[in-house]
Structures are given as structure tokens and as C-alpha cells.
Design a protein around this motif. Structure first.
Motif, PDB file in Angstrom:
ATOM      1  N   LEU A   1       0.907  -1.114  -0.065  1.00  0.00           N
ATOM      2  CA  LEU A   1      -0.038   0.133  -0.051  1.00  0.00           C
ATOM      3  C   LEU A   1       0.836   1.154   0.098  1.00  0.00           C
ATOM      4  N   PRO A   2       0.393   2.350  -0.654  1.00  0.00           N
ATOM      5  CA  PRO A   2       1.325   3.655  -0.710  1.00  0.00           C
ATOM      6  C   PRO A   2       1.559   4.174   0.580  1.00  0.00           C
ATOM      7  N   CYS A   3       2.558   4.555   0.924  1.00  0.00           N
ATOM      8  CA  CYS A   3       3.159   5.123   2.310  1.00  0.00           C
ATOM      9  C   CYS A   3       3.941   6.279   1.866  1.00  0.00           C
ATOM     10  N   ASP A   4       3.822   7.101   3.194  1.00  0.00           N
ATOM     11  CA  ASP A   4       4.508   8.485   3.217  1.00  0.00           C
ATOM     12  C   ASP A   4       6.132   8.221   3.641  1.00  0.00           C
ATOM     13  N   ARG A   5       6.792   9.124   4.136  1.00  0.00           N
ATOM     14  CA  ARG A   5       8.348   9.059   4.405  1.00  0.00           C
ATOM     15  C   ARG A   5       8.348   8.422   5.820  1.00  0.00           C
ATOM     16  N   ASN A   6       7.191   8.247   6.568  1.00  0.00           N
ATOM     17  CA  ASN A   6       7.304   7.849   7.872  1.00  0.00           C
ATOM     18  C   ASN A   6       6.589   6.564   7.647  1.00  0.00           C
ATOM     19  N   ASN A   7       6.456   5.780   6.714  1.00  0.00           N
ATOM     20  CA  ASN A   7       5.865   4.602   6.633  1.00  0.00           C
ATOM     21  C   ASN A   7       4.472   4.489   7.040  1.00  0.00           C
ATOM     22  N   GLN A   8       3.754   5.436   7.032  1.00  0.00           N
ATOM     23  CA  GLN A   8       2.534   5.753   7.444  1.00  0.00           C
ATOM     24  C   GLN A   8       1.604   5.443   5.813  1.00  0.00           C
ATOM     25  N   VAL A   9       0.596   4.596   5.880  1.00  0.00           N
ATOM     26  CA  VAL A   9      -0.384   4.549   4.647  1.00  0.00           C
ATOM     27  C   VAL A   9      -0.681   5.958   4.416  1.00  0.00           C
ATOM     28  N   LEU A  10      -0.872   6.369   3.292  1.00  0.00           N
ATOM     29  CA  LEU A  10      -1.482   7.710   2.542  1.00  0.00           C
ATOM     30  C   LEU A  10      -2.990   7.710   2.775  1.00  0.00           C
ATOM     31  N   GLY A  11      -3.483   8.720   3.321  1.00  0.00           N
ATOM     32  CA  GLY A  11      -4.988   8.875   3.535  1.00  0.00           C
ATOM     33  C   GLY A  11      -5.331   8.577   4.656  1.00  0.00           C
ATOM     34  N   SER A  12      -6.575   8.999   5.277  1.00  0.00           N
ATOM     35  CA  SER A  12      -6.857   8.849   6.715  1.00  0.00           C
ATOM     36  C   SER A  12      -7.687   7.378   6.675  1.00  0.00           C
ATOM     37  N   ARG A  13      -8.534   6.997   5.346  1.00  0.00           N
ATOM     38  CA  ARG A  13      -9.202   5.594   5.536  1.00  0.00           C
ATOM     39  C   ARG A  13      -8.750   5.313   4.214  1.00  0.00           C
ATOM     40  N   PRO A  14      -7.699   4.662   4.097  1.00  0.00           N
ATOM     41  CA  PRO A  14      -7.523   4.083   2.475  1.00  0.00           C
ATOM     42  C   PRO A  14      -7.951   2.726   2.303  1.00  0.00           C
ATOM     43  N   SER A  15      -8.501   2.320   1.132  1.00  0.00           N
ATOM     44  CA  SER A  15      -9.267   1.225   1.074  1.00  0.00           C
ATOM     45  C   SER A  15      -8.185   0.223   0.096  1.00  0.00           C
ATOM     46  N   PRO A  16      -7.775  -0.793   0.652  1.00  0.00           N
ATOM     47  CA  PRO A  16      -7.053  -1.643  -0.235  1.00  0.00           C
ATOM     48  C   PRO A  16      -7.880  -2.815  -1.180  1.00  0.00           C
ATOM     49  N   TRP A  17      -9.073  -2.472  -1.110  1.00  0.00           N
ATOM     50  CA  TRP A  17     -10.304  -3.256  -1.685  1.00  0.00           C
ATOM     51  C   TRP A  17      -9.766  -3.962  -2.966  1.00  0.00           C
ATOM     52  N   ALA A  18      -9.053  -3.129  -3.933  1.00  0.00           N
ATOM     53  CA  ALA A  18      -8.748  -3.542  -5.394  1.00  0.00           C
ATOM     54  C   ALA A  18      -7.641  -4.281  -5.273  1.00  0.00           C
ATOM     55  N   GLU A  19      -6.714  -4.264  -4.242  1.00  0.00           N
ATOM     56  CA  GLU A  19      -5.511  -4.997  -4.273  1.00  0.00           C
ATOM     57  C   GLU A  19      -5.711  -6.190  -3.350  1.00  0.00           C
ATOM     58  N   PHE A  20      -6.782  -6.374  -2.742  1.00  0.00           N
ATOM     59  CA  PHE A  20      -6.874  -7.987  -2.123  1.00  0.00           C
ATOM     60  C   PHE A  20      -6.762  -9.047  -3.351  1.00  0.00           C
ATOM     61  N   LEU A  21      -5.958 -10.116  -2.880  1.00  0.00           N
ATOM     62  CA  LEU A  21      -6.148 -10.984  -4.143  1.00  0.00           C
ATOM     63  C   LEU A  21      -7.377 -11.790  -4.168  1.00  0.00           C
ATOM     64  N   VAL A  22      -8.016 -11.899  -3.285  1.00  0.00           N
ATOM     65  CA  VAL A  22      -9.441 -12.616  -3.645  1.00  0.00           C
ATOM     66  C   VAL A  22     -10.396 -11.839  -4.281  1.00  0.00           C
ATOM     67  N   VAL A  23     -10.201 -10.446  -4.471  1.00  0.00           N
ATOM     68  CA  VAL A  23     -10.720  -9.556  -5.196  1.00  0.00           C
ATOM     69  C   VAL A  23     -10.272  -9.366  -6.707  1.00  0.00           C
ATOM     70  N   SER A  24      -8.904  -9.266  -6.795  1.00  0.00           N
ATOM     71  CA  SER A  24      -8.188  -8.989  -7.842  1.00  0.00           C
ATOM     72  C   SER A  24      -8.306 -10.017  -8.950  1.00  0.00           C
ATOM     73  N   LYS A  25      -8.216 -11.394  -8.428  1.00  0.00           N
ATOM     74  CA  LYS A  25      -8.146 -12.471  -9.172  1.00  0.00           C
ATOM     75  C   LYS A  25      -9.285 -13.106  -9.411  1.00  0.00           C
ATOM     76  N   ILE A  26      -9.507 -13.934 -10.372  1.00  0.00           N
ATOM     77  CA  ILE A  26     -10.811 -14.678 -10.779  1.00  0.00           C
ATOM     78  C   ILE A  26     -10.721 -15.976 -10.482  1.00  0.00           C
ATOM     79  N   SER A  27     -11.526 -16.396  -9.524  1.00  0.00           N
ATOM     80  CA  SER A  27     -11.525 -17.577  -8.712  1.00  0.00           C
ATOM     81  C   SER A  27     -11.691 -18.753  -9.786  1.00  0.00           C
ATOM     82  N   THR A  28     -11.332 -19.774  -9.303  1.00  0.00           N
ATOM     83  CA  THR A  28     -11.632 -21.168 -10.129  1.00  0.00           C
ATOM     84  C   THR A  28     -13.141 -21.542 -10.464  1.00  0.00           C
TER      85      THR A  28
END
Length: 766
Positions: A101-128
Motif C-alpha cells: 500500500l502507498p506510504c509516506d516517508r514515515n511509513n504511514q499509509v497515505l490517506g485517513s481511510r485508505p481502502s485496499p479493496w482492489a488490491e486484495f488477491l481474493v478481489v483482483s483474481k478470478i476464482s476457479t
């Protein structure tokens, strides 16, 4: 009961197994994907598969289909304590993602409430299981599609059961694995939602190729799931997060989105296409307002009743006209001379409209009266419009054209005679031209797929789709519907749907199933006449469609469901004696016949009217059980309706249990949990019980009834509950003086979670 217990145990065991496989982020996706695929295998016999596909072609077709789904399914917003920048769970969340996930110089995730939804493997991949389903729907040959469709429906319903089972287990136990809970929830949701779209694409594929099949309607009655109530999914599915364009009529969108075929569907691209095409147009639902209507009822939209928004009769002119052409009026003698269905003869030099017999070479025109083409034969039609239809008729080798403006006189007897021929005219028409102002404003210089998607999006919510008369005309002419676009360019609705189905966005084209009555009937002329719908299906379709003239909805109801024209509900229902009706259809808020012995249960209109306001109503202004599919049938007799019902016979001593209930405040957390907090010291009146109790002062017997399902092992009717449209348990209240003959006294919501015990019993409702 044992089967149900075994089913519940099996689902719980699978949920537990899937959850345990998520403990290792490095292998979590492969593990849960394999486990689900192991438990849900599609058994496709070789005889079911289309022989034109070899293995490579099948894989390529399935891959192409999957690429036309939305890349990222509707998002489940994750709670701040899981993915917030200060969350201790953040590192664990990241390990389930496909990238850091994108972070700033202090290794804090950018944004107050970022959503990693699209980056989850269970979301981005097509299941069998989804990939297998895609292979199945593109390779199943036509003769096997019905059997395969029911198999897929069972699979999708099982996934929804799995979602609900996991949610119940999460609420019943104090599981500490918050991140794993959310990952499993996301995996099951994405699998269900993608499978749903593929299934609807499969149904549409069959009906576009073979014609509308009413026997496939029940396939659309799918089981919902608890995640449909999740706040972020609600926002996506119901428009709050989609920036619905103000030009779109909210009532038209409500009709679209409340259909059974829209359950769980993704409207993001739908709103995007509409907003792009109509970005410069101002709202027109309310006079001098820049906002759309509320969307709660047709009468809250000025398009239906505000005369300031309705164009005057014959105020519309062809684009090439200066707007000052003369009107051509009917030759009354020519009209009356025609024996049978009447159409306009193609005589361009006459100073009056001449008539001929409508035939299978007639061009039929279906338009919205309030858009400026309305009128009557004695008033006439603008000459430019007459010339437009003459030109189109000749281009399509038609010998006449029909439009109500010229072919339905004001005289009552002539009008009813003309209306009696409407079914024949539209069923036999060579071409039926749809004229709607929004479609006519779209320039279609080419048949580019993305442009056709925008045409369809507009078409699905245009004024023409939510009118009662155009509903009838569309159902009878579904074999030949064409759309009139800007500069009098004409496109075939069927061809447009076929192209977008094969090349375009799946999430847009499957919305055609929300308007099942628009799908083409068989190309075989011998089957065109099989356009009749049941009373229940016709009533369901008309329940949300407006007819301006009072009583017209009964005429239309009779024409959709039969041949003869009836002007009163009493005549219509008495013509159905010895017929059967799905009892669940009757669980609606339509007003009933009064003073007609044997028919207190019968709706006097299919149109669901507004109900009086106030807490004692206890039910939404619009309530419908759809067409009542899968409920037991009642027999209509001269004495009344005879049917099996689930019945609770009112007992005064039960008042302490049911007359009131605790007030609760329901909180839905960000992860979809519902928490009911009881407010101490406050009790709310159960107005359903109060109404029934008051009736017991006058009648010796009072009963609360619900429809039974066809499944005798599980008589409770679940179809409406599965769709998620009902506000709670709904009962019809019936009264009797002798315990033998019962009268219908309306439909009420039972607001308490504590419901009375029901038994199956046969009642005669008079």
C-alpha cells in the motif's frame, strides 16, 4: 428437518475450513480457492457442450467474457480499525494484497481511510469456480441450457447461503481474527457477485437466440444474501455512491433497480455512461428544479402529471421542419369504411389522412403521449411527422403505418373498437418504432459498441419504459422493436442487445432482463401470438407503470393477459372463474373490489396506489410480491377463492405476546454486522395486531394469513424475502362470522421479531 440440519452443519463446516485456510497470507488465496472449487464442481456432460468449441476456443471465449465484467466488484468498505493509518492490523492487511500500500516517508499509509479493496488477491483474481462457470456458460449448447441454468441457480444460491452462514457464525462467536473474517467475506461476495452476472448473461444469451421464454422467469427469483445490507454495498447498488445524474428519472431507476433481475447488480458503469451522454441536460422531473424526483412513486414525478412539464399535443415536429407545418386530419368516412384493424394508408398527396386495413406489413409507432406526438384523428397530425412515417414505412417496405394519434378516435364506441385491435396490430406489425424524446436526442452515426451501450442505458430508464400503454405495445411487438434516434436513424433493439451481449459490458446488457417483456419473441410467426402473460405477471409489471386515463390499467391488464377487453375489474376477475392464481401475488397493497360477493380478495387495479400516511399503516406505500412464483395456487370459484394458506387464528389471550414490542435501534457496523440495542422502558404498538384485535370485536373469527410455497416440506413462502424487498413479515387479515366464509381486510406488516405460530389450512375467501 434432518436434511436442513445436515445442510446447516455442512455449510458451517465448510465456512470453518475456509476460515482456517486464511491464517497464512502467503498461501491464503490458493488454499481457499482450491477448497471452494473442491466443494462446488460443475458436472457438465459432454452431450451438453457445443461441438463447435475446441478446448482453446472455449478458453478464449471464457476469458473474453470475464474481461467484460467490471474489473473490481462493488466494494465492501473496510472499518477504520482494520485499515486505518494507525491500525495495528495494517501490516496484516497488506499481506493479503497483491502489492504494497502507498506510504509516506514515515511509513504511514497515505490517506485517513485508505481502502485496499482492489488490491486484495481474493478481489483482483478470478476464482476457479467463476472461471469454470464462464467456461460452462459459453460452451453449453442450446438444447441443454435449461438443465444447466437450474444447476447454476442452485450453485449461486449455495454461495449466498455460505455468505449468510459465515455471517451468522461470526456474530455468534467471539472470533478474534478480524482480518481473516473480512478476507473470507470479500472472497465469497466477489464469487457470488461475478457468478450472478455470468448467470444472467447466460439467461440473456438463450433468450436473445431463441426468443423470450416465460418458463425461464423463475430462474430470476434468486436467493439474496446478508451482504446486500452492507452500507457500502447498499451505496453502490442503490445509487448513493454513483452520483446519479439529475436528468435521470429516479422513479424509472427505482423500477429498474427493484426488479428481481437486478439483485446484486453493479450500476457503476450504468451511471457513468448515462452521466457522460446526458451531462449537459437539466433535470426535468420537477418544474423549475435542478433535481430529479424522489423516486418513491410515479405521482411524485412531474413527468407523469405536471401539465407544465407535459408537451402540448402535436407540439413535436421533425428536426428538418421549421415548426410551422400544417396539420393533416382524418377522413372520417375513410376510417369508418375499414372493416377490422385500421391503419394509415401511404398516400402522401392527400389533404386528409386516408385509411386501410392493418396487416403484417404495417409499421406500428409506440410513443409517449406527453412528448408531443399525442392527439386524436379529428385534431390531426403535423404534416412533417406524417411524412416522416411515410418515408420510414416505405424504407422498410411496409404498406401502412399505425399511430394512436390517428387510429384511436375520441368517440367511446370507436375508441373501444380500436383498442380491441391493438394486440393484433402490434403482434402482426412488421416494424414497431419506439419514439422517446431521450432516445430521439441521441446521434447514432455508427454502431460502435460503447455508443450502443449508452443508448441501452438511456433506454432502460426512459419515459417510454415506465408507461402502461407502451408496456402493452412492447409486449405484443417484442419481435420487431426498433428505436428512432436523432436524424431519423433507426436501430433494431434486438440487434443492439445482441451486439452488446457479444462484445460489450456484461453489467450493462444484463439489465435487459429487468425488462423481460422487451426481449424478442420467436422469429417464427406461428409463435408470435404467444405473447400473453399470466394475470399475476401482467399485474406485477403494471403495478409500477402509469396510465394517465383512469381505468386504462384494467383495459391494459385484460389485453396483456387475454384477448377480450374489459373496462372494469369486476368483469375481468369474473372472466377468470375456474382459473387459478398464485396466492403470493395477492400479498400487495393494491386496493380491492368492494361490495362484490366472492371477490373481496381481488385487486380492483394492478397499480399500487399511495397509502394513507401515519404509523398505523405499518407498511411501505408500495408493496408487491412480484408475480408470486412458486407459491401455491388458489382456485377462483363463483363463491370465492379457495386456497391453502399459512394461518394464525387470532386468540385474545395472546395479546400480551404480540400487542406491542420493544423499541430497538439497529446499528450496522462497517463490517456489515447488525446490532440491535433495546431501548429500555419503551414499547411500540403492533398495528397489525391492533387492527386484527379491533376486527375481533365485530367478527367471531379473525385470521392472519400468508401464502404457502409449493414445497410441502417447507410450506413457508420465501421468494420475496430472498429478494430483500419486504419490510418484515407481512400478513393479510381475514375475518369471518361462521369460520367458513372469510373476507379479505388488507395487508399489514408484522413489525415484531416474535411471530405467531402458523398452520396450513384451506380457506374460502369470499
Amino acid at each position: 428437518m434432518q436434511d436442513e440440519e445436515h445442510r446447516r452443519f455442512s455449510l458451517e463446516a465448510l465456512c470453518t475450513s475456509l476460515h482456517s485456510l486464511l491464517s497464512d497470507p502467503a498461501t491464503h488465496y490458493t488454499a481457499v480457492d482450491a477448497k471452494l472449487a473442491e466443494n462446488f464442481v460443475y458436472y457438465a456432460q459432454a452431450s451438453n457442450l457445443d461441438p463447435v468449441f475446441n478446448e482453446d476456443q472455449a478458453a478464449q471465449s471464457a476469458s473474453q467474457l470475464l474481461s467484460r465484467l467490471p474489473a473490481v466488484p462493488p466494494k465492501i468498505e473496510l472499518p477504520y480499525n482494520v485499515c486505518g493509518s494507525s491500525s495495528s492490523n495494517l501490516d496484516r492487511v497488506e499481506r493479503y494484497c497483491s502489492c504494497k500500500l502507498p506510504c509516506d516517508r514515515n511509513n504511514q499509509v497515505l490517506g485517513s481511510r485508505p481502502s485496499p479493496w482492489a488490491e486484495f488477491l481474493v478481489v483482483s483474481k478470478i476464482s476457479t469456480v467463476v472461471a469454470r462457470l464462464a467456461l460452462l456458460v459459453v460452451t453449453t449448447q442450446s438444447t441443454s441450457r435449461a438443465n444447466v441454468a437450474y444447476t447454476i441457480k442452485r450453485f449461486i444460491n449455495l454461495i449466498s447461503e455460505l455468505i449468510d452462514t459465515d455471517n451468522k457464525m461470526k456474530m455468534a462467536t467471539d472470533r478474534k481474527s478480524i482480518v481473516e473474517d473480512l478476507i473470507l467475506q470479500a472472497f465469497l461476495w466477489v464469487t457470488w457477485q461475478r457468478s450472478l452476472m455470468l448467470f444472467f448473461w447466460f439467461i440473456l444469451r438463450h433468450e436473445l437466440g431463441w426468443g423470450y421464454d416465460k418458463d425461464w422467469n423463475e430462474l430470476l427469483a434468486l436467493r439474496g444474501c446478508s451482504l446486500l445490507m452492507h452500507p457500502s454495498i447498499q451505496a453502490t447498488l442503490h445509487g448513493d455512491a454513483n452520483q446519479q445524474h439529475s436528468y435521470m428519472c429516479s422513479w424509472a431507476f427505482q423500477v429498474l433497480s427493484s426488479s428481481r433481475a437486478s439483485i446484486g447488480l453493479d450500476f457503476r458503469r450504468f451511471h457513468e455512461r448515462f452521466g457522460t451522454l446526458h451531462r449537459d441536460q437539466l433535470a426535468r422531473c420537477q418544474f423549475q428544479s435542478d433535481e430529479s424526483c424522489q423516486g418513491d412513486h410515479p405521482m411524485s414525478c412531474g413527468r407523469f402529471q405536471d401539465t407544465r412539464l407535459v408537451k402540448e399535443e402535436q407540439s413535436l415536429h421533425d428536426l428538418a421542419c421549421t415548426g410551422h407545418c400544417k396539420k393533416l386530419r382524418w377522413n372520417e368516412a375513410s376510417y369508418k369504411k375499414v372493416q377490422g384493424p385500421t391503419a394509415v394508408a401511404l398516400k402522401s398527396r392527400s389533404t386528409q389522412i386516408q385509411y386501410t386495413v392493418a396487416s403484417e406489413s404495417t409499421l406500428a409507432i409506440s410513443h409517449v403521449w406527453s412528448h408531443g406526438q399525442g392527439g386524436r384523428p379529428n385534431v390531426g397530425i403535423n404534416e412533417c411527422l406524417h411524412k416522416r412515417y411515410l418515408k420510414i414505412a416505405r424504407e422498410y417496405k411496409c404498406d401502412s403505418y399505425w399511430i394512436d394519434t390517428l387510429c384511436i378516435p375520441e368517440d367511446h364506441n370507436l375508441r373501444m373498437e380500436a383498442i380491441g385491435f391493438i394486440n393484433r396490430i402490434f403482434t402482426n406489425s412488421k416494424i414497431t418504432l419506439v419514439c422517446d424524446r431521450d432516445i430521439m436526442d441521441i446521434d447514432v452515426p455508427s454502431l460502435a459498441t460503447e455508443l450502443l451501450e449508452s443508448v441501452l442505458v438511456t433506454f432502460f430508464v426512459c419515459d417510454w419504459t415506465v408507461r402502461a400503454w407502451t408496456l402493452l405495445e412492447a409486449m405484443k411487438a417484442r419481435h420487431a422493436l426498433h428505436l428512432l434516434t436523432k436524424f431519423n436513424r433507426i436501430i433494431s433493439l434486438s440487434d443492439t442487445l445482441l451486439q452488446v451481449h457479444q462484445e460489450g459490458s456484461v453489467d450493462i446488457v444484463i439489465l435487459a432482463l429487468t425488462s423481460h417483456h422487451l426481449l424478442s419473441s420467436s422469429i417464427n410467426k406461428n409463435y408470435r401470438h404467444f405473447t400473453r402473460q399470466s394475470m399475476e405477471e401482467a399485474g406485477n409489471l403494471l403495478s409500477r407503470r402509469h396510465a394517465t386515463r383512469e381505468g386504462d390499467e384494467i383495459v391494459i391488464w385484460s389485453l396483456i393477459s387475454g384477448i377480450d377487453v374489459y373496462q372494469s375489474a369486476e368483469e375481468l376477475w369474473k372472466s377468470k372463474i375456474k382459473s387459478r392464481i398464485a396466492t403470493a401475488y395477492l400479498m400487495n397493497t393494491a386496493p380491492r373490489l368492494e361490495g362484490i360477493s366472492g371477490f373481496t380478495w381481488a385487486p380492483k387495479t394492478p397499480y399500487i396506489r399511495r397509502l394513507p400516511s401515519g404509523p398505523e399503516t405499518g407498511i411501505p406505500e408500495l408493496y408487491s410480491s412480484y408475480e408470486g412464483a412458486d407459491s401455491r395456487l388458489g382456485l377462483i370459484t363463483p363463491k370465492g377463492l379457495v386456497a391453502d394458506w399459512l394461518v394464525y387464528y387470532l386468540r385474545p389471550e395472546d395479546a400480551r405476546l404480540y400487542q406491542d414490542f420493544s423499541k430497538t435501534v439497529t446499528i450496522v457496523t462497517n463490517d456489515g454486522k447488525k446490532i440491535d440495542n433495546i431501548i429500555p422502558g419503551i414499547r411500540l404498538t403492533n398495528y397489525c395486531w391492533q387492527t386484527a384485535s379491533k376486527l375481533s370485536e365485530e367478527y367471531k373469527h379473525v385470521a392472519l394469513i400468508q401464502p404457502c410455497s409449493f414445497n410441502f416440506a417447507m410450506p413457508s413462502y420465501q421468494a420475496v424475502k430472498d429478494r430483500g424487498e419486504n419490510p418484515g413479515e407481512v400478513f393479510a387479515i381475514c375475518t369471518s362470522k361462521d369460520g367458513e366464509r372469510w373476507a379479505w381486510n388488507g395487508v399489514k406488516v408484522w413489525p415484531s421479531n416474535i411471530t405467531p405460530p402458523m398452520v396450513v389450512d384451506e380457506l374460502l375467501i369470499v
